[in-house]
Design an enzyme around this catalytic site. Sequence first.
Site, PDB file in Angstrom:
ATOM      1  N   SER A  50       0.748  -0.595   0.202  1.00 43.04           N
ATOM      2  CA  SER A  50       0.067  -0.058   0.335  1.00 43.04           C
ATOM      3  C   SER A  50       1.104   1.515   0.021  1.00 43.04           C
ATOM      4  CB  SER A  50      -0.977   0.338   1.444  1.00 43.04           C
ATOM      5  OG  SER A  50      -0.231   0.444   2.482  1.00 43.04           O
ATOM      6  N   ASP A  82      -0.948  -2.153  -4.045  1.00 40.27           N
ATOM      7  CA  ASP A  82      -2.879  -1.807  -3.239  1.00 40.27           C
ATOM      8  C   ASP A  82      -3.476  -0.244  -3.151  1.00 40.27           C
ATOM      9  OD1 ASP A  82      -4.900  -3.244  -1.970  1.00 40.27           O
ATOM     10  OD2 ASP A  82      -4.197  -2.707  -0.082  1.00 40.27           O
ATOM     11  N   ASP A 104      -7.769   2.572  -7.497  1.00 37.35           N
ATOM     12  CA  ASP A 104      -9.005   2.953  -6.659  1.00 37.35           C
ATOM     13  C   ASP A 104      -9.138   4.088  -6.515  1.00 37.35           C
ATOM     14  OD1 ASP A 104     -10.967   2.601  -5.433  1.00 37.35           O
ATOM     15  OD2 ASP A 104      -9.968   2.051  -2.833  1.00 37.35           O
ATOM     16  N   GLY A 214     -10.621  -6.556   2.132  1.00 37.36           N
ATOM     17  CA  GLY A 214     -11.750  -6.712   3.336  1.00 37.36           C
ATOM     18  C   GLY A 214     -12.525  -8.037   3.643  1.00 37.36           C
ATOM     19  N   ILE A 257      -5.690  -9.770   1.744  1.00 41.02           N
ATOM     20  CA  ILE A 257      -6.063 -10.008   3.129  1.00 41.02           C
ATOM     21  C   ILE A 257      -4.435  -9.074   4.214  1.00 41.02           C
ATOM     22  CG2 ILE A 257      -5.734 -12.236   4.622  1.00 41.02           C
ATOM     23  CD1 ILE A 257      -6.543 -14.567   2.759  1.00 41.02           C
TER      24      ILE A 257
END
Length: 312
Positions: A50, A82, A104, A214, A257
Amino acid sequence: MPLVTSKEMFEKAYKGGYAIGAFNVNNMEIIQGITEAAAELKAPLILQVSKGARAYANRTYLMKLVEAAVIETGLPICLHLDHGDSFEICKSCIDDGFTSVMIDASSKPFAENIALTRQVVEYAHDHGVVVEAELGTLAGIEDEVKVSAEDSSYTRPEEVEEFVEKTGCDSLAIAIGTSHGAYKFKPGTKPQLRFDVLEEVEKRLPEFPIVLHGSSSVPQEFVEKINKYGGNMPGAIGVPEDQLRKAASMAVCKINIDSDLRLAMTASIREHFALYPADFDPRQYLKPARAAIKAMVAHKIVDVLGCDGKAF
Ligand code: G3H
Ligand code: 13P
Ligand code: ZN
């Protein structure tokens, strides 16, 4: 074997009725715990980073640690960004050698989501990199973006064909009731994913890989251990593993995860200090923490994802 994209992994997973685990990585012990489990079980793997992980560990360190895991395990590993929130971070990861990025833009209006995703897809595909996009909003915390449960919205299946066609994305994250973090459902309620939405998406996008964010199941043994040794996590509830298994047998090819890694590690470290309060050698508490991550990931690979033995 060099880093690979998720293209072939997803094709096989779709046909085989299983999913690939996408685990978030932040440091050496997490990378080792995940990759040791995957190597022993011959499981294909996605390691994801991330924006926060890059800021925490430094992008060069993370890249080199992942390269070390590729050398040590010989596994097909996909390195994925991510929740990229801008063209710039996606470009930076592509230029660094990531084989997959997520843009995203799910919190933006539909047309803006399409435009930004398209921009990333063009740059990524020119560099042999695949792109995950998102439609619909999950509740929870993604880096600095907090989304309350009331503001979260399920993916609208009637939008997916136009979105995929106009953006050219390679996989699509959808919202069917999962959320980020350890508090996914109200205590006392029965967690239930919206399989009707997934089925409708699957019908409209045949053989197209779907992603579930999630997807930690928040094992109660970790929560109980954390609380036993001084923590306070009342009401932590995750996605039931049987529902994740069902999703993996459908169009879901990638299951994200992170929280379960954090819980496994924290439960182990808390237990260690309760048993050995005078300890101050990081190896003494990080070694069992790494082993706890490895055991948890092995369980996911075999009992939830079903991707053991599918690496080669
Ligand atoms: O979806 C978010 C992931 O769990 C990453 O979390 O932004 O705190 O690294 P992070
Ligand atoms: P969890 O918080 O359920 O582990 O989800 C992680 C995730 O979706 C990372 O993108
Ligand atoms: Zn996520």
